[in-house]
Design a protein around this motif. Structure first.
Motif, PDB file in Angstrom:
ATOM      1  N   GLN A 189       0.819  -7.914  -5.677  1.00  0.00           N
ATOM      2  CA  GLN A 189      -0.971  -7.389  -4.759  1.00  0.00           C
ATOM      3  C   GLN A 189      -1.452  -8.743  -4.840  1.00  0.00           C
ATOM      4  O   GLN A 189      -2.000  -8.079  -3.748  1.00  0.00           O
ATOM      5  CB  GLN A 189      -0.799  -6.262  -5.525  1.00  0.00           C
ATOM      6  CG  GLN A 189      -0.151  -5.176  -5.452  1.00  0.00           C
ATOM      7  CD  GLN A 189      -0.321  -3.871  -6.036  1.00  0.00           C
ATOM      8  OE1 GLN A 189      -1.004  -3.332  -5.863  1.00  0.00           O
ATOM      9  NE2 GLN A 189      -0.198  -3.753  -7.803  1.00  0.00           N
ATOM     10  N   THR A 190      -1.549  -9.717  -5.510  1.00  0.00           N
ATOM     11  CA  THR A 190      -2.919 -10.178  -5.317  1.00  0.00           C
ATOM     12  C   THR A 190      -2.095 -12.164  -4.578  1.00  0.00           C
ATOM     13  O   THR A 190      -3.283 -12.106  -3.373  1.00  0.00           O
ATOM     14  CB  THR A 190      -2.860 -11.179  -6.823  1.00  0.00           C
ATOM     15  OG1 THR A 190      -3.463 -10.103  -7.737  1.00  0.00           O
ATOM     16  CG2 THR A 190      -4.393 -11.658  -6.572  1.00  0.00           C
ATOM     17  N   ALA A 191      -0.498 -11.514  -4.796  1.00  0.00           N
ATOM     18  CA  ALA A 191      -0.713 -12.799  -3.533  1.00  0.00           C
ATOM     19  C   ALA A 191      -0.977 -12.545  -2.079  1.00  0.00           C
ATOM     20  O   ALA A 191      -1.193 -13.388  -1.178  1.00  0.00           O
ATOM     21  CB  ALA A 191       1.108 -12.968  -3.538  1.00  0.00           C
ATOM     22  N   ALA A 192      -0.655 -10.586  -2.295  1.00  0.00           N
ATOM     23  CA  ALA A 192      -0.485 -10.395  -0.730  1.00  0.00           C
ATOM     24  C   ALA A 192      -2.188 -10.378  -0.103  1.00  0.00           C
ATOM     25  O   ALA A 192      -2.347 -10.449   1.480  1.00  0.00           O
ATOM     26  CB  ALA A 192      -0.135  -8.939  -0.669  1.00  0.00           C
ATOM     27  N   LEU A 207       0.407  -0.789  -0.561  1.00  0.00           N
ATOM     28  CA  LEU A 207       0.026  -0.025   0.043  1.00  0.00           C
ATOM     29  C   LEU A 207       1.121   1.256   0.129  1.00  0.00           C
ATOM     30  O   LEU A 207       0.315   2.275  -0.789  1.00  0.00           O
ATOM     31  CB  LEU A 207      -0.764  -0.140   1.188  1.00  0.00           C
ATOM     32  CG  LEU A 207      -1.957  -1.194   1.400  1.00  0.00           C
ATOM     33  CD1 LEU A 207      -2.739  -1.091   2.356  1.00  0.00           C
ATOM     34  CD2 LEU A 207      -2.886  -0.495  -0.120  1.00  0.00           C
ATOM     35  N   THR A 208       2.367   1.499   0.838  1.00  0.00           N
ATOM     36  CA  THR A 208       2.913   2.648   0.864  1.00  0.00           C
ATOM     37  C   THR A 208       3.757   3.139  -0.650  1.00  0.00           C
ATOM     38  O   THR A 208       3.778   3.847  -1.065  1.00  0.00           O
ATOM     39  CB  THR A 208       4.196   2.174   1.723  1.00  0.00           C
ATOM     40  OG1 THR A 208       3.370   1.535   3.102  1.00  0.00           O
ATOM     41  CG2 THR A 208       5.222   3.561   1.831  1.00  0.00           C
ATOM     42  N   ALA A 209       3.971   1.883  -1.414  1.00  0.00           N
ATOM     43  CA  ALA A 209       4.354   1.639  -2.976  1.00  0.00           C
ATOM     44  C   ALA A 209       3.683   2.327  -4.375  1.00  0.00           C
ATOM     45  O   ALA A 209       3.865   3.144  -5.006  1.00  0.00           O
ATOM     46  CB  ALA A 209       4.534  -0.266  -3.378  1.00  0.00           C
ATOM     47  N   ALA A 210       2.004   1.733  -3.339  1.00  0.00           N
ATOM     48  CA  ALA A 210       1.349   2.269  -4.235  1.00  0.00           C
ATOM     49  C   ALA A 210       0.628   3.805  -3.670  1.00  0.00           C
ATOM     50  O   ALA A 210      -0.018   4.218  -4.990  1.00  0.00           O
ATOM     51  CB  ALA A 210      -0.324   1.464  -3.837  1.00  0.00           C
ATOM     52  N   LEU A 261       6.192  -4.194  -5.946  1.00  0.00           N
ATOM     53  CA  LEU A 261       5.481  -4.114  -4.668  1.00  0.00           C
ATOM     54  C   LEU A 261       4.411  -3.800  -5.856  1.00  0.00           C
ATOM     55  O   LEU A 261       3.174  -4.650  -5.045  1.00  0.00           O
ATOM     56  CB  LEU A 261       6.026  -4.080  -4.101  1.00  0.00           C
ATOM     57  CG  LEU A 261       6.458  -4.245  -2.349  1.00  0.00           C
ATOM     58  CD1 LEU A 261       7.060  -3.501  -1.371  1.00  0.00           C
ATOM     59  CD2 LEU A 261       6.677  -5.428  -2.230  1.00  0.00           C
ATOM     60  N   GLN A 262       4.405  -3.151  -6.323  1.00  0.00           N
ATOM     61  CA  GLN A 262       3.232  -3.069  -7.401  1.00  0.00           C
ATOM     62  C   GLN A 262       2.762  -3.992  -8.578  1.00  0.00           C
ATOM     63  O   GLN A 262       1.851  -3.625  -9.178  1.00  0.00           O
ATOM     64  CB  GLN A 262       3.210  -1.309  -7.927  1.00  0.00           C
ATOM     65  CG  GLN A 262       2.942  -0.173  -6.710  1.00  0.00           C
ATOM     66  CD  GLN A 262       3.192   0.991  -7.511  1.00  0.00           C
ATOM     67  OE1 GLN A 262       2.520   1.553  -7.886  1.00  0.00           O
ATOM     68  NE2 GLN A 262       4.314   1.565  -7.581  1.00  0.00           N
ATOM     69  N   ARG A 263       3.571  -5.056  -8.131  1.00  0.00           N
ATOM     70  CA  ARG A 263       3.336  -6.029  -9.734  1.00  0.00           C
ATOM     71  C   ARG A 263       1.749  -6.263  -9.531  1.00  0.00           C
ATOM     72  O   ARG A 263       1.139  -7.018  -8.225  1.00  0.00           O
ATOM     73  CB  ARG A 263       4.170  -7.545  -9.931  1.00  0.00           C
ATOM     74  CG  ARG A 263       5.488  -6.373 -10.355  1.00  0.00           C
ATOM     75  CD  ARG A 263       6.485  -8.200 -10.431  1.00  0.00           C
ATOM     76  NE  ARG A 263       8.094  -7.440 -11.101  1.00  0.00           N
ATOM     77  CZ  ARG A 263       8.880  -8.028 -10.472  1.00  0.00           C
ATOM     78  NH1 ARG A 263       8.864  -9.343 -10.900  1.00  0.00           N
ATOM     79  NH2 ARG A 263      10.164  -7.728 -11.879  1.00  0.00           N
ATOM     80  N   PRO A 264       1.170  -6.222 -10.040  1.00  0.00           N
ATOM     81  CA  PRO A 264      -0.369  -7.259  -9.881  1.00  0.00           C
ATOM     82  C   PRO A 264      -0.529  -8.532  -9.308  1.00  0.00           C
ATOM     83  O   PRO A 264      -1.008  -8.932  -8.495  1.00  0.00           O
ATOM     84  CB  PRO A 264      -1.186  -7.767 -11.349  1.00  0.00           C
ATOM     85  CG  PRO A 264      -0.380  -6.730 -12.501  1.00  0.00           C
ATOM     86  CD  PRO A 264       1.145  -7.088 -11.975  1.00  0.00           C
TER      87      PRO A 264
END
Length: 219
Positions: free
Chosen positions: A82-85, A61-64, A76-79
């Motif tokens: 983000q989906t693994a998270a 979220l911070t990266a975004a 970290l912004q790779r889809p």
């Protein structure tokens, strides 16, 4: 990420880091109260899947929330990341509410910290994932690749436990259950991880097709 979703990412990131800071403070205080050190408190803190996953979610979220071209935020912004998270934070909430919540009764600021990491962050992050993450590149095979995270955590827990005899969750307690039952428990949780991952991929691909169809109709 579309600019209109950046406030959501910023608010969620701040809430996530606040909850993590509270959890760290309580972990350190617990160890200090029992004659331990600050390092002992940090080491205890880093033993929980809940904490590690909330750290991942808060970092995503911070990266975004900030427009940067640095390597780590871009990763970290790779889809897929983000989906693994999203997969992991769903399991955090599900396991806690189904298996662990009844084991203790926090109060005061400890209750606030507990609710942030288990109750507030999962739906907030899923809302962010649904609204802001582009999902057209998601692939079914990624659902299996993402299992390296829970599998790595399981290995980490066993190594920690073998070294100091401490296990963070009852269903992973080798001292009480033995390695055989713990492996069975871990496999059951892994099935849940895979099911959630496949569901997220299915939902993401459906959303991407729907949005592409809407764009084509508008054109």
């Amino acid at each position: 990420m579309p600019y209109r979703y950046r406030p959501l990412a910023q608010f969620s990131a701040l809430l996530g880091w606040f909850g993590l800071a509270l959890q760290l403070w309580f972990s350190v205080r617990l160890k200090l109260d029992h004659g331990g050190t600050t390092i002992d408190g940090v080491w205890l803190y880093l033993g929980y899947f809940t904490i590690l996953t909330n750290l991942l979610v808060a970092s995503v979220l911070t990266a975004a929330a900030f427009d940067t071209r640095a390597a780590l935020p871009r990763f970290l912004q790779r889809p897929g990341v983000q989906t693994a998270a999203a997969m992991s934070i769903v399991i955090v909430s599900a396991v806690y509410n189904l298996m662990l919540r009844q084991l203790w009764s926090p109060s005061g600021w400890l209750l606030v910290a507990d609710m942030i990491v288990h109750d507030f962050m999962p739906p907030l992050y899923l809302l962010y994932w649904w609204l802001a993450v582009p999902k057209g590149s998601l692939r079914w095979s990624q659902a299996l690749a993402w299992q390296s995270y829970p599998a790595g955590y399981f290995t980490y827990v066993l190594l920690r436990g073998a070294a100091n005899g401490w296990y963070p969750y009852p269903f992973l307690d080798v001292k009480s259950l033995g390695y055989g039952q713990v492996v069975v428990d871990a496999l059951a949780v892994l099935v849940a991880f895979i099911a959630v991952a496949l569901l997220l991929v299915a939902l993401g691909r459906w959303q991407a097709r729907r949005r592409n169809g809407a764009v084509a109709e508008a054109a």
